[in-house]
Design an enzyme around this catalytic site. Structure first.
Site, short mmCIF file in Angstrom:
data_model
loop_
_atom_site.label_atom_id
_atom_site.label_comp_id
_atom_site.label_asym_id
_atom_site.label_seq_id
_atom_site.Cartn_x
_atom_site.Cartn_y
_atom_site.Cartn_z
N THR A 290 1.47 2.16 -2.87
CA THR A 290 0.14 1.39 -2.86
C THR A 290 0.05 0.56 -1.74
O THR A 290 1.36 -0.13 -1.11
CB THR A 290 -0.16 0.99 -4.33
OG1 THR A 290 0.77 0.00 -4.51
CG2 THR A 290 -0.04 2.05 -5.30
N ALA B 110 5.19 -1.44 -4.58
CA ALA B 110 4.60 -2.78 -4.94
C ALA B 110 4.32 -3.63 -3.64
O ALA B 110 5.26 -4.04 -3.39
CB ALA B 110 4.50 -3.31 -6.18
N VAL C 264 9.85 -2.91 -3.95
CA VAL C 264 8.90 -4.04 -3.25
C VAL C 264 8.99 -3.73 -1.67
O VAL C 264 9.64 -3.35 -0.93
CB VAL C 264 9.92 -5.19 -3.13
CG1 VAL C 264 8.92 -6.54 -2.57
CG2 VAL C 264 10.21 -5.58 -4.50
N LYS C 265 7.46 -3.65 -1.27
CA LYS C 265 7.11 -3.23 0.02
C LYS C 265 6.80 -4.42 0.83
O LYS C 265 6.12 -5.26 0.44
CB LYS C 265 5.62 -2.18 -0.17
CG LYS C 265 5.41 -1.45 0.97
CD LYS C 265 4.05 -0.56 0.43
CE LYS C 265 3.66 0.50 1.55
NZ LYS C 265 2.72 1.12 1.30
N VAL C 266 7.86 -4.41 1.85
CA VAL C 266 7.67 -5.56 2.73
C VAL C 266 7.28 -5.12 4.13
O VAL C 266 7.73 -4.32 4.63
CB VAL C 266 9.09 -6.07 2.69
CG1 VAL C 266 9.01 -7.33 3.44
CG2 VAL C 266 9.59 -6.46 1.12
#
Length: 219
Positions: free
Chosen positions: A27, A60, A86-88
């Site tokens: 997402t 996310a 965790v999307k960075v």
């Protein structure tokens, strides 16, 4: 190859999960906004709802761009559910944050990758996934599949465990070509995934089989 669905739409996620081939979800703020999910509490609750549907791997995305804020936001997201990745973003502080998260055992997805050099830095920092954006490269008359091939070569050269997550998928052919090149994961809209089911010879063949069966049964 793992199949992720790129959406925040719960009905589409459920449909892909019911198909029996879904390995995860990606997402981003744009996809959340598309579904009318606004406000921190609603976004958090939506991530929880997605985690309730799928078995693992829910990316996310942080919206922060400084090291300290990325860490704070990322740790809060990771605490929601063990399925959270965790999307960075691929920025300097993002790479620093990926190194930190890696040292803490927090899974990460480095997003907005457009070059092999960026993917190399993310892998060096310990990213769980790197997300090269094929479609956006194709949109500017650059070949996104060449990027997948280059990253695969580099990761294989040095034994990086970081997985290549092909993103910005436009259609079924992108998925097939990514599989041929050795991408570990694709994330795509539901339409692109379901599109793999379709072939005109399958349709005509099935119609013939059913018609012949009807004749044999005297119908």
């Amino acid at each position: 190859m793992k199949f992720f669905i790129d959406t925040a739409n719960l009905d589409q996620i459920k449909e892909a999960q019911d198909l029996g081939i879904l390995d995860g979800v990606t997402t981003n703020p744009s996809l959340m906004a598309k579904e009318g999910i606004t406000g921190d509490e609603n976004v958090i609750n939506h991530y929880k709802a997605i985690c309730d549907i799928v078995d693992d791997n829910v990316s996310a995305e942080v919206i922060s761009t400084t090291f300290e804020e990325i860490i704070k936001e990322g740790e809060a997201l990771a605490a929601l559910n063990p399925k959270i990745v965790v999307k960075v973003p691929m920025i300097k502080d993002g790479v620093k944050a990926i190194k930190y998260f890696s040292s803490k055992g927090i899974k990460t997805n480095c997003t907005l990758i457009f070059s092999a050099g960026q993917a190399l830095l993310a892998a060096k920092a310990g990213a769980t996934y790197v997300s090269p954006f094929l479609g956006r490269l194709d949109d500017i008359s650059s070949d996104g599949l060449v990027l997948i091939e280059d990253i695969r070569t580099i990761f294989d050269n040095y034994g990086y465990e970081t997985q290549i997550l092909a993103a910005s998928i436009r259609g079924p052919l992108h998925i097939v070509n990514c599989a041929k090149l050795g991408a570990d994961v694709i994330t795509a809209p539901l339409a692109a995934i379901v599109g793999l089911l379709k072939h005109p010879l399958t349709d005509t063949g099935l119609a013939t089989f059913l018609a012949d069966h009807a004749k044999a049964a005297g119908k």
